[in-house]
Design a protein around this motif. Structure first.
Motif, short mmCIF file in Angstrom:
data_model
loop_
_atom_site.label_atom_id
_atom_site.label_comp_id
_atom_site.label_asym_id
_atom_site.label_seq_id
_atom_site.Cartn_x
_atom_site.Cartn_y
_atom_site.Cartn_z
N THR A 77 10.60 -0.24 -8.68
CA THR A 77 11.45 0.27 -9.76
C THR A 77 10.87 -0.14 -11.11
OG1 THR A 77 13.40 -0.02 -8.36
CG2 THR A 77 13.79 0.29 -10.72
N TYR A 78 10.86 0.79 -12.04
CA TYR A 78 10.41 0.48 -13.40
C TYR A 78 11.62 0.33 -14.31
CZ TYR A 78 8.03 0.65 -17.89
OH TYR A 78 7.56 0.35 -19.16
N LEU A 79 11.70 -0.82 -15.00
CA LEU A 79 12.80 -1.09 -15.92
C LEU A 79 12.36 -0.71 -17.34
CD1 LEU A 79 13.77 -4.65 -14.57
CD2 LEU A 79 14.63 -2.42 -13.82
N ASP A 80 12.84 0.43 -17.80
CA ASP A 80 12.40 0.95 -19.09
C ASP A 80 12.67 -0.02 -20.24
OD1 ASP A 80 11.49 3.39 -18.06
OD2 ASP A 80 13.51 4.24 -18.09
N ARG A 81 13.87 -0.56 -20.27
CA ARG A 81 14.26 -1.40 -21.41
C ARG A 81 13.44 -2.68 -21.49
NH1 ARG A 81 20.64 -2.14 -21.28
NH2 ARG A 81 20.09 -3.41 -23.11
N GLU A 133 10.42 -3.00 -19.91
CA GLU A 133 9.01 -2.67 -19.67
C GLU A 133 8.43 -3.59 -18.57
OE1 GLU A 133 7.21 -2.93 -23.56
OE2 GLU A 133 7.59 -0.80 -23.94
N LEU A 134 9.21 -3.71 -17.50
CA LEU A 134 8.83 -4.49 -16.33
C LEU A 134 9.02 -3.63 -15.08
CD1 LEU A 134 10.60 -7.92 -16.98
CD2 LEU A 134 8.12 -7.60 -16.79
N SER A 135 8.19 -3.86 -14.09
CA SER A 135 8.36 -3.21 -12.79
C SER A 135 8.86 -4.24 -11.78
CB SER A 135 7.04 -2.62 -12.30
OG SER A 135 6.61 -1.57 -13.14
N VAL A 136 9.78 -3.82 -10.92
CA VAL A 136 10.30 -4.67 -9.86
C VAL A 136 9.73 -4.18 -8.54
CG1 VAL A 136 12.36 -5.38 -8.58
CG2 VAL A 136 12.44 -5.23 -11.08
N ILE A 137 9.14 -5.09 -7.77
CA ILE A 137 8.58 -4.74 -6.47
C ILE A 137 9.21 -5.61 -5.38
CG2 ILE A 137 6.40 -3.92 -7.42
CD1 ILE A 137 5.11 -6.56 -6.56
N ARG A 138 9.25 -5.04 -4.18
CA ARG A 138 9.84 -5.76 -3.03
C ARG A 138 8.86 -5.69 -1.86
NH1 ARG A 138 14.28 -3.31 -5.81
NH2 ARG A 138 15.94 -4.84 -6.22
N ASP A 174 0.82 -1.21 0.00
CA ASP A 174 0.00 0.00 0.00
C ASP A 174 0.85 1.26 0.00
OD1 ASP A 174 -2.37 -1.38 -0.05
OD2 ASP A 174 -2.77 -1.20 2.10
N ASP A 175 1.88 1.29 0.88
CA ASP A 175 2.70 2.50 1.02
C ASP A 175 3.37 2.90 -0.28
OD1 ASP A 175 2.01 2.74 3.66
OD2 ASP A 175 3.96 2.18 4.48
N TYR A 176 3.80 1.91 -1.06
CA TYR A 176 4.51 2.21 -2.31
C TYR A 176 3.71 1.84 -3.55
CZ TYR A 176 8.46 3.17 0.70
OH TYR A 176 9.28 3.72 1.67
N GLN A 177 2.41 1.58 -3.37
CA GLN A 177 1.50 1.32 -4.48
C GLN A 177 2.10 0.29 -5.46
OE1 GLN A 177 -0.49 5.18 -5.82
NE2 GLN A 177 1.25 6.00 -4.64
N MET A 178 2.50 -0.85 -4.90
CA MET A 178 3.22 -1.85 -5.68
C MET A 178 2.33 -2.65 -6.62
SD MET A 178 5.84 -3.50 -2.87
CE MET A 178 6.87 -2.48 -1.82
N ILE A 179 1.05 -2.84 -6.25
CA ILE A 179 0.18 -3.73 -7.02
C ILE A 179 -1.05 -2.98 -7.50
CG2 ILE A 179 -1.24 -5.81 -6.95
CD1 ILE A 179 0.67 -6.98 -4.90
N GLN A 180 -1.28 -3.06 -8.82
CA GLN A 180 -2.48 -2.46 -9.41
C GLN A 180 -3.38 -3.57 -9.95
OE1 GLN A 180 0.70 -0.78 -10.08
NE2 GLN A 180 -0.01 0.44 -8.32
N CYS A 221 4.06 -11.54 -17.84
CA CYS A 221 4.08 -10.80 -16.58
C CYS A 221 4.47 -9.34 -16.82
CB CYS A 221 5.07 -11.42 -15.60
SG CYS A 221 4.73 -13.15 -15.20
N ASN A 222 3.92 -8.46 -16.02
CA ASN A 222 4.31 -7.05 -16.10
C ASN A 222 5.09 -6.59 -14.87
OD1 ASN A 222 1.80 -7.22 -14.59
ND2 ASN A 222 1.73 -4.99 -14.64
N LYS A 223 5.18 -7.47 -13.85
CA LYS A 223 5.94 -7.14 -12.66
C LYS A 223 6.70 -8.36 -12.15
CE LYS A 223 3.11 -3.28 -11.10
NZ LYS A 223 2.17 -2.73 -10.10
N ILE A 224 7.81 -8.08 -11.47
CA ILE A 224 8.60 -9.13 -10.83
C ILE A 224 8.74 -8.79 -9.35
CG2 ILE A 224 10.86 -10.25 -10.69
CD1 ILE A 224 11.21 -9.81 -13.64
N ALA A 225 8.48 -9.75 -8.49
CA ALA A 225 8.59 -9.55 -7.05
C ALA A 225 9.86 -10.22 -6.54
CB ALA A 225 7.36 -10.11 -6.34
#
Length: 292
Positions: free
Chosen positions: A178-182, A184-189, A35-41, A145-149
């Protein structure tokens, strides 16, 4: 009622309540970070990087549980990058993913052979991490996938801060999002509010099928050094670890996203007590209570 029977029932109830609180605490801290870092949409497809260690298995368990009640709906896929060590048996992890109904993919590589046989690296960690991330990112994209945890927890955050200060001369720690531009993936922790002691406790409580790390340099790295340093500082200065963590979270580190502060941190450890999480069974979609 016989006295021994009363003690037995009381003991069982106390143990059951302890198990519930472990689960609630894990879900609560994970949700607060998300929630604090809005990791999941809504609609996210998240690849969970599974090394086979306690951290990544705890992350899988936490996100799987979060799926049950989080307002933003998402799906999971689990991915392991196999470095090619012959003694690395992932069968228990595969069984866990099957029980959780999470699709599991193993990416077979020769990274171990390249690092230790071909290049004969004496300090292979940085290159290994880069190669593993490349393989993981590629497979995540292939699976849609659009995100990696990643399973970095609170102690990892503090240790990374020390590594940067000591060896790079800068105040830095990896970002929660973090968003990886090259790629087109987001990394969440999602575990950054969870301490390693909690991870160990959860692993022991639920008997997670941890696979021993076959890497030849495991336990002989700079990170192991700063882990011992942090432990020593905490013993000499009780509360130091929490202050280090506070310094990182509020350190205005470049590249970090804004943090939503709806309520003071650490006040919501049991915030999920009203949720329908009344037994370990609930966290694994109604399957057996000893899922591991």
């Amino acid at each position: 009622m016989a006295d021994w029977r009363f003690r037995l029932i009381t003991g069982l109830n106390m143990e059951r309540n302890s198990l519930i609180m472990k689960l609630q605490r894990l879900f609560s801290l994970t949700r607060q970070a998300v929630d604090d870092y809005q990791m999941i949409q809504d609609g996210d497809h998240i690849a969970v990087g599974i090394s086979g260690g306690k951290d990544s298995l705890t992350l899988l368990y936490a996100l799987h549980g979060l799926m049950r009640f989080y307002p933003n709906k998402f799906q999971l896929s689990a991915i392991t990058v196999d470095l090619g060590f012959s003694e690395f048996d992932l069968t228990p992890v595969k069984m866990l993913c099957e029980r959780l109904s999470v699709p599991y993919t193993v990416v077979c590589t020769d990274i171990g052979k390249i690092l230790f046989d071909t290049r004969k690296e004496s300090n292979p960690c940085a290159l290994c991490a880069k190669m593993r991330k490349g393989a993981l990112n590629a497979k995540a994209k292939e699976l849609g996938c659009n995100k990696i945890a990643y399973a970095h927890h609170k102690d990892d955050l503090i240790e990374t801060m020390w590594l940067s200060l000591i060896y790079e001369g800068r105040f830095y720690a990896f970002s929660p999002y973090t968003y990886l531009d090259r790629m087109e993936l987001s990394v969440i922790r999602p575990l950054i509010y969870v301490g390693e002691a909690d991870v160990i406790g959860f692993k022991n409580r639920y008997q997670l099928p941890v696979c021993k790390n076959p890497c030849p340099v495991d336990g002989h790295t700079r990170r192991e050094y700063v882990k011992k340093l942090t432990k020593s500082l905490e013993q000499e200065n009780p509360g130091a670890k929490d202050r280090f963590f506070h310094a990182v979270i509020h350190g205005n580190i470049e590249g970090w996203p804004a943090r939503l502060e709806k309520e003071p941190f650490f006040q919501s450890r049991d915030a999920l007590s009203h949720q329908d999480v009344d037994s370990p069974t609930a966290a694994v979609s109604g399957k057996e209570a000893d899922e591991s």
